[in-house]
Write an enzyme that holds these catalytic residues in place. Sequence first.
Site, short mmCIF file in Angstrom:
data_model
loop_
_atom_site.label_atom_id
_atom_site.label_comp_id
_atom_site.label_asym_id
_atom_site.label_seq_id
_atom_site.Cartn_x
_atom_site.Cartn_y
_atom_site.Cartn_z
N ASP A 105 -22.25 19.64 18.28
CA ASP A 105 -23.42 19.52 17.41
C ASP A 105 -23.06 19.96 15.99
O ASP A 105 -22.60 21.08 15.78
CB ASP A 105 -24.55 20.41 17.93
N TYR A 164 -23.94 21.63 7.39
CA TYR A 164 -23.05 22.69 7.90
C TYR A 164 -21.69 22.72 7.19
O TYR A 164 -20.93 23.67 7.37
CB TYR A 164 -22.81 22.54 9.42
N LYS A 166 -26.81 15.44 11.69
CA LYS A 166 -28.20 15.47 11.21
C LYS A 166 -28.22 15.18 9.72
O LYS A 166 -27.31 15.61 9.00
CB LYS A 166 -28.83 16.86 11.45
N HIS A 177 -33.07 16.34 10.25
CA HIS A 177 -32.84 17.78 10.48
C HIS A 177 -34.12 18.61 10.50
O HIS A 177 -34.29 19.50 11.32
CB HIS A 177 -31.88 18.31 9.40
P1 NAP Z 1 -26.74 30.91 19.33
O1 NAP Z 1 -25.93 29.83 19.89
O2 NAP Z 1 -28.02 31.28 19.97
O3 NAP Z 1 -25.89 32.25 19.21
C1 NAP Z 1 -24.64 32.30 18.58
C2 NAP Z 1 -24.18 33.76 18.59
O4 NAP Z 1 -23.99 34.19 19.94
C3 NAP Z 1 -22.87 33.95 17.86
O5 NAP Z 1 -22.94 35.19 17.19
C4 NAP Z 1 -21.85 34.01 18.99
O6 NAP Z 1 -20.74 34.82 18.70
C5 NAP Z 1 -22.66 34.66 20.10
N1 NAP Z 1 -22.17 34.28 21.43
C6 NAP Z 1 -21.86 33.04 21.86
N2 NAP Z 1 -21.46 33.07 23.13
C7 NAP Z 1 -21.48 34.37 23.51
C8 NAP Z 1 -21.14 35.03 24.72
N3 NAP Z 1 -20.74 34.36 25.77
N4 NAP Z 1 -21.30 36.39 24.75
C9 NAP Z 1 -21.73 37.08 23.68
N5 NAP Z 1 -22.07 36.49 22.50
C10 NAP Z 1 -21.94 35.14 22.42
O7 NAP Z 1 -27.09 30.63 17.77
P2 NAP Z 1 -27.04 29.43 16.74
O8 NAP Z 1 -25.68 29.22 16.21
O9 NAP Z 1 -28.14 29.70 15.78
O10 NAP Z 1 -27.51 28.14 17.57
C11 NAP Z 1 -26.62 27.27 18.24
C12 NAP Z 1 -26.45 25.96 17.50
O11 NAP Z 1 -27.71 25.28 17.36
C13 NAP Z 1 -25.99 26.09 16.05
O12 NAP Z 1 -24.64 26.48 15.94
C14 NAP Z 1 -26.30 24.71 15.54
O13 NAP Z 1 -25.35 23.76 15.99
C15 NAP Z 1 -27.68 24.47 16.19
N6 NAP Z 1 -28.80 24.86 15.30
C16 NAP Z 1 -29.62 23.87 14.85
C17 NAP Z 1 -30.66 24.17 14.00
C18 NAP Z 1 -31.55 23.06 13.52
O14 NAP Z 1 -32.31 23.28 12.58
N7 NAP Z 1 -31.50 21.91 14.13
C19 NAP Z 1 -30.92 25.50 13.62
C20 NAP Z 1 -30.09 26.50 14.13
C21 NAP Z 1 -29.04 26.17 14.97
P3 NAP Z 1 -19.26 34.24 18.34
O15 NAP Z 1 -19.43 33.19 17.30
O16 NAP Z 1 -18.56 35.46 17.88
O17 NAP Z 1 -18.66 33.69 19.60
#
Ligand code: NAP
Length: 278
Positions: free
Chosen positions: A45, A50, A75, A108
């Site tokens: 994704d 980004y 997006k 987005h």
């Molecule tokens: P998330 O996936 O909920 O959390 C990411 C965090 O969790 C990072 O700090 C990561 O650390 C940690 N983590 C991952 N796996 C882990 C594990 N097994 N144990 C402990 N910690 C862990 O947050 P997010 O990045 O906000 O959301 C995921 C994706 O959704 C984004 O990257 C993006 O692609 C998408 N997104 C879309 C929108 C939108 O508006 N459409 C908005 C926000 C996000 P490390 O990096 O150190 O591994």
Amino acid sequence: MEIKNIKLNNGHEMPVVGLGTWKLTGSKCLHAVKKALELGYQHIDTAEIYMNESEIGRSIKESKIPREKLFITSKVWPDGLDYYKVLAACEESLARLEIHYLDLYLIHWPNKNLDYENVLNAFKVLYKKGKIKAFGVSNFTTNHLKNIIPICKKLNLPLTVNQVEFHPLLYQEELLEFCKKNKIVITAYSPLARGKITENETIKEVSKKYDKTPIQISLKWLLQKGIVVIPKASSEKHLRENLELAFNLAKEDVSKIDNIGKHVQRRLIIPNFAEFDY
Ligand code: NAP
């Protein structure tokens, strides 16, 4: 774990676990995406905003995995968006990613200034030309969906996915039901509540019972609801852990986690332009 696919309402198949890449840029992104592809992730994704599409493109190319085995989402940013800008933005994302089509292309964020019919006409052209295999939206509330669905129907453009923040601390039950009724798949972004899920007492309690981590419990809870997950991870340890989901939560534990949402509704992503009150 073998990653299953979910069939979108236009027949295109989407792996139910993908890699989120927000805030992964430069060599960190290159390293994480390469490792993820090596470990068996097939769904990535990204978004033009980004600033990592080139690194993802390079990782894909160097992995030598055939394009058709991968599912790539990008997006388009909605500011000032119109028919021509959608077409141009898609070509630019494709060029940076060094691929010929996107599996899924999302608006987005909703934006009250958009002329949706004009914008969706461009998505229709991209869809017909095979530049995108599926069209979707992100951060759309039920009201936004109610507005856009008739336009999609008029244009004969299947609306396949709504990517929204979704995790046990933000259980959007009504939106999920509405999407299910309309055959729209929900993709959960921030499915780990950006790491905060590890602090929740109920999740910790359930994780002990299954000898799994709170992260895995959160992902499994989402998957069992038919929701696609795109956790972001940068280390090999995290990337691996987020794929080890070959277990099932019992009904009573699913309910326990559902109940968290009755006491907490913790939205983490609220930019000042968001239209969540719509
Ligand atoms: P998330 O996936 O909920 O959390 C990411 C965090 O969790 C990072 O700090 C990561 O650390 C940690 N983590 C991952 N796996 C882990 C594990 N097994 N144990 C402990 N910690 C862990 O947050 P997010 O990045 O906000 O959301 C995921 C994706 O959704 C984004 O990257 C993006 O692609 C998408 N997104 C879309 C929108 C939108 O508006 N459409 C908005 C926000 C996000 P490390 O990096 O150190 O591994």
